[in-house]
Design an enzyme around this catalytic site. Sequence first.
Site, PDB file in Angstrom:
ATOM      1  N   VAL A  57      -5.652  12.366  -4.173  1.00 42.08           N
ATOM      2  CA  VAL A  57      -6.783  11.551  -4.613  1.00 42.08           C
ATOM      3  C   VAL A  57      -8.056  12.064  -3.960  1.00 42.08           C
ATOM      4  O   VAL A  57      -8.094  12.297  -2.748  1.00 42.08           O
ATOM      5  CB  VAL A  57      -6.596  10.064  -4.241  1.00 42.08           C
ATOM      6  CG1 VAL A  57      -7.747   9.229  -4.798  1.00 42.08           C
ATOM      7  CG2 VAL A  57      -5.275   9.540  -4.764  1.00 42.08           C
ATOM      8  N   ASP A 167       6.404  -3.757  -6.402  1.00 43.04           N
ATOM      9  CA  ASP A 167       6.098  -2.954  -5.209  1.00 43.04           C
ATOM     10  C   ASP A 167       4.802  -3.431  -4.557  1.00 43.04           C
ATOM     11  O   ASP A 167       3.982  -2.622  -4.132  1.00 43.04           O
ATOM     12  CB  ASP A 167       6.014  -1.472  -5.575  1.00 43.04           C
ATOM     13  CG  ASP A 167       6.117  -0.559  -4.347  1.00 43.04           C
ATOM     14  OD1 ASP A 167       6.634  -1.022  -3.300  1.00 43.04           O
ATOM     15  OD2 ASP A 167       5.676   0.593  -4.423  1.00 43.04           O
TER      16      ASP A 167
END
EC number: 2.7.11.24
Length: 380
Positions: A57, A167
């Site tokens: 990222v 999650d």
Amino acid sequence: MAAAAAAPGGGGGEPRGTAGVVPVVPGEVEVVKGQPFDVGPRYTQLQYIGEGAYGMVSSAYDHVRKTRVAIKKISPFEHQTYCQRTLREIQILLRFRHENVIGIRDILRAPTLEAMRDVYIVQDLMETDLYKLLKSQQLSNDHICYFLYQILRGLKYIHSANVLHRDLKPSNLLINTTCDLKICDFGLARIADPEHDHTGFLTEYVATRWYRAPEIMLNSKGYTKSIDIWSVGCILAEMLSNRPIFPGKHYLDQLNHILGILGSPSQEDLNCIINMKARNYLQSLPSKTKVAWAKLFPKSDSKALDLLDRMLTFNPNKRITVEEALAHPYLEQYYDPTDEPVAEEPFTFDMELDDLPKERLKELIFQETARFQPGAPEAP
């Protein structure tokens, strides 16, 4: 509100900086820590944020929106699992529209299926995430209350679409400087299906162990929206104390941590465990008494502890729902059912992705991202 990107397949990532950035030359591809980011000319001035199992990222300047954004470079096509998670996240996020759920601004990839090696997902830039925040400071009760409200507000929308996130954890909760929060990383999300078979007793489950509901470890089927509520309860406890409440080293250790605080389940709670091997295991354990929440969190708001108790309930059938949690007295100052939107329609996957080969998944990713290609018709 703003939004953002988390490191794909991983948690926090390294602090933002200019290390590893090669200065841009017009017409050239920028390189970040050895990784080429083929995202020009619209996106330039890349800076490294973090990386995970199958991608990196970076932040970048968007010359159209005149602001910095986050760009996830994902290279999933060698692995069926990574393809599956990438496709699932793209499918869900392109259909979701909510202030507390990360959105997708743009997707870049090669113009042909054969040439597509990477996918670049552009999202709003967030400065940090809850994992990093809890590493650096103790949150005030006001901040805890506001963050929890936003988590539940986003989760109400997700659950209204009949989706389980599966999650939820601090590193998947992105936060900006004005304390706006967005839920990210839908790679493990599933349609809520209480009848779907999840075979095996204590078989490995992909979500982060510390935030797993006990029924995930004990039952072979019957996952419901209550598994996400358990995770939010674990996150609330972590915000109250700056440490994970159930830091199990493995499955049985995880169960022991949970029972060590909640106490032994009642006979009624044991009856909801359909896996006989799991039920027999629990019945074989020495009896444990529940620890009072006020003893664990002596400085915490009593209303926060009451809500925590209702979230961290062993029996999923007795666990509070997201709608009930939003209406709890602890969140009274923020609760506004007229400003807590739900999905327009339930989300459905056209097909079960688990059994598809990576080549077919790549084709589906190519199709899903076609709307962002030059000359494509505007998305609805």
